[in-house]
Each structure stands twice: as structure tokens, then as C-alpha cells.
Design a protein around this motif. Structure first.
Motif, mmCIF file in Angstrom:
data_model
loop_
_atom_site.group_PDB
_atom_site.id
_atom_site.type_symbol
_atom_site.label_atom_id
_atom_site.label_comp_id
_atom_site.label_asym_id
_atom_site.label_seq_id
_atom_site.Cartn_x
_atom_site.Cartn_y
_atom_site.Cartn_z
ATOM 1 N N ALA A 1 -3.731 -2.839 7.333
ATOM 2 C CA ALA A 1 -2.954 -3.659 8.246
ATOM 3 C C ALA A 1 -3.947 -4.856 8.688
ATOM 4 O O ALA A 1 -3.171 -6.016 8.893
ATOM 5 C CB ALA A 1 -2.698 -2.763 9.436
ATOM 6 N N LYS A 2 -5.222 -4.721 8.415
ATOM 7 C CA LYS A 2 -6.044 -6.132 9.015
ATOM 8 C C LYS A 2 -5.898 -7.013 7.918
ATOM 9 O O LYS A 2 -6.311 -8.221 7.988
ATOM 10 C CB LYS A 2 -7.408 -5.685 9.186
ATOM 11 N N GLY A 3 -5.480 -6.742 6.783
ATOM 12 C CA GLY A 3 -5.297 -7.720 5.477
ATOM 13 C C GLY A 3 -5.976 -7.526 4.495
ATOM 14 O O GLY A 3 -5.919 -8.281 3.395
ATOM 15 N N VAL A 4 -6.831 -6.344 4.287
ATOM 16 C CA VAL A 4 -7.606 -6.150 3.361
ATOM 17 C C VAL A 4 -6.734 -5.739 2.066
ATOM 18 O O VAL A 4 -5.650 -5.107 2.261
ATOM 19 C CB VAL A 4 -8.671 -4.807 3.192
ATOM 20 N N PRO A 5 -6.777 -6.303 0.957
ATOM 21 C CA PRO A 5 -5.799 -6.242 -0.192
ATOM 22 C C PRO A 5 -5.453 -4.746 -0.218
ATOM 23 O O PRO A 5 -6.434 -4.020 -0.450
ATOM 24 C CB PRO A 5 -6.518 -6.825 -1.519
ATOM 25 N N ALA A 6 -4.119 -4.519 -0.532
ATOM 26 C CA ALA A 6 -3.676 -3.184 -0.688
ATOM 27 C C ALA A 6 -4.279 -2.416 -1.998
ATOM 28 O O ALA A 6 -4.525 -1.227 -2.055
ATOM 29 C CB ALA A 6 -2.261 -3.385 -0.800
ATOM 30 N N GLY A 7 -4.341 -3.095 -2.941
ATOM 31 C CA GLY A 7 -4.993 -2.758 -4.353
ATOM 32 C C GLY A 7 -6.485 -2.182 -4.104
ATOM 33 O O GLY A 7 -6.847 -1.165 -4.898
ATOM 34 N N GLN A 8 -7.122 -2.979 -3.442
ATOM 35 C CA GLN A 8 -8.482 -2.647 -3.202
ATOM 36 C C GLN A 8 -8.885 -1.286 -2.498
ATOM 37 O O GLN A 8 -9.531 -0.515 -2.868
ATOM 38 C CB GLN A 8 -9.221 -3.555 -2.482
ATOM 39 N N ILE A 9 -7.925 -1.223 -1.452
ATOM 40 C CA ILE A 9 -7.939 0.443 -0.571
ATOM 41 C C ILE A 9 -7.243 1.295 -1.441
ATOM 42 O O ILE A 9 -7.909 2.498 -1.348
ATOM 43 C CB ILE A 9 -7.265 0.010 0.765
ATOM 44 N N TYR A 10 -6.336 0.973 -2.151
ATOM 45 C CA TYR A 10 -5.649 1.936 -3.075
ATOM 46 C C TYR A 10 -6.623 2.537 -4.019
ATOM 47 O O TYR A 10 -7.102 3.824 -4.365
ATOM 48 C CB TYR A 10 -4.407 1.490 -3.777
ATOM 49 N N GLU B 1 -7.760 6.419 -4.114
ATOM 50 C CA GLU B 1 -7.778 7.273 -5.477
ATOM 51 C C GLU B 1 -9.105 7.671 -6.112
ATOM 52 O O GLU B 1 -9.118 8.683 -6.476
ATOM 53 C CB GLU B 1 -7.072 6.422 -6.489
ATOM 54 N N LYS B 2 -10.125 6.927 -5.698
ATOM 55 C CA LYS B 2 -11.457 7.206 -6.258
ATOM 56 C C LYS B 2 -11.932 8.499 -5.583
ATOM 57 O O LYS B 2 -12.491 9.381 -6.082
ATOM 58 C CB LYS B 2 -12.523 5.974 -6.063
ATOM 59 N N PHE C 1 0.869 -1.146 -0.022
ATOM 60 C CA PHE C 1 0.023 0.088 0.002
ATOM 61 C C PHE C 1 0.711 1.172 -0.237
ATOM 62 O O PHE C 1 0.737 2.218 -0.782
ATOM 63 C CB PHE C 1 -0.938 -0.140 1.114
ATOM 64 N N ILE C 2 1.933 1.238 0.763
ATOM 65 C CA ILE C 2 2.882 2.370 0.905
ATOM 66 C C ILE C 2 3.341 2.742 -0.583
ATOM 67 O O ILE C 2 3.426 3.786 -1.260
ATOM 68 C CB ILE C 2 4.164 1.996 1.799
ATOM 69 N N ARG C 3 3.933 1.801 -1.389
ATOM 70 C CA ARG C 3 4.301 1.793 -2.461
ATOM 71 C C ARG C 3 3.245 2.129 -3.686
ATOM 72 O O ARG C 3 3.566 2.908 -4.513
ATOM 73 C CB ARG C 3 5.106 0.381 -3.050
ATOM 74 N N LEU C 4 2.113 1.834 -3.729
ATOM 75 C CA LEU C 4 0.967 2.240 -4.504
ATOM 76 C C LEU C 4 0.757 3.777 -4.107
ATOM 77 O O LEU C 4 0.801 4.498 -5.282
ATOM 78 C CB LEU C 4 -0.266 1.232 -4.112
#
Length: 111
Positions: A77-86, A90-91, A18-21
Motif C-alpha cells: 500500500a505504501k508503494g513497494v512494488p507488488a512483485g517484490q513483496i509477492y 512465496e519465498k 498484489f491481490i492478483r499475484l
């Protein structure tokens, strides 16, 4: 190719992905570690899933560095995929929403 499609699950910690995204590839891991107040060795261990998920205070600090709502960091941090949160971050940014929720003060709750 979008940043989301470059995320490879399993290799690095979800939070690191997520940090990298959010920050992209132009900033070094060392610079991220310095901003976050972590030494380079521990950051490397964190990146490779050896170092445990940071404490609450560290997650809040990370949210400020990334300029995202702290609740997004908690979900990653709980494990939700980084791509989904990113994608959600962005949205919201495209819509012009800086934070995901309004700050509620005790005065605004009074009737």
C-alpha cells in the motif's frame, strides 16, 4: 511465464496487482470485492487507481483474505512494488513460514 513477469506497472493499482499475484486469475474481481466487503463499483475504481488506498482496518481485512502477514499489505500500500513483496511471500511459504514475524505477547517480554 511467472506471475511476477505479468505485472504491468502503472495500469492498475499496486495493491490490486498484489491481490492478483496472490489469488491468481481464477477468481473474479466481483468475488474478491464480495470477500473484502466492497461493492463492485468501488472495487473497479480501486483497481484503476481512482479509489484511494483503503484505511488501516480494510488493509488488515485484506491481509486475512490473502492469508499473508499484514505488514506485507502495508508495504504494498505504501508503494513497494507488488512483485517484490509477492516474491518474499512465496519465498517464506516455500520455507514453511506462515507468518513473517512471531506474535509477541506481553508475558513473553517479562524477564
Amino acid at each position: 511465464m511467472s506471475r511476477i513477469s505479468k505485472v504491468r506497472p502503472g495500469k492498475f493499482s499496486n495493491l490490486y496487482q498484489f491481490i492478483r499475484l496472490v489469488l491468481g486469475g481464477k477468481i473474479t474481481d466481483y468475488a474478491i470485492a464480495q470477500k473484502w466487503g466492497m461493492d463492485a463499483k468501488n472495487f473497479s475504481l480501486f483497481k484503476n487507481n481512482v479509489y484511494p488506498v483503503p484505511r488501516f482496518e480494510r488493509l488488515v481485512s485484506l491481509a486475512r483474505i490473502l492469508d499473508v502477514d499484514d505488514h506485507f499489505i502495508y508495504e504494498v500500500a505504501k508503494g513497494v512494488p507488488a512483485g517484490q513483496i509477492y516474491y518474499l511471500v512465496e519465498k517464506l511459504r516455500l520455507k514453511g513460514v506462515k507468518k513473517s514475524r512471531p506474535r509477541i505477547s506481553p508475558r513473553s517480554m517479562r524477564s
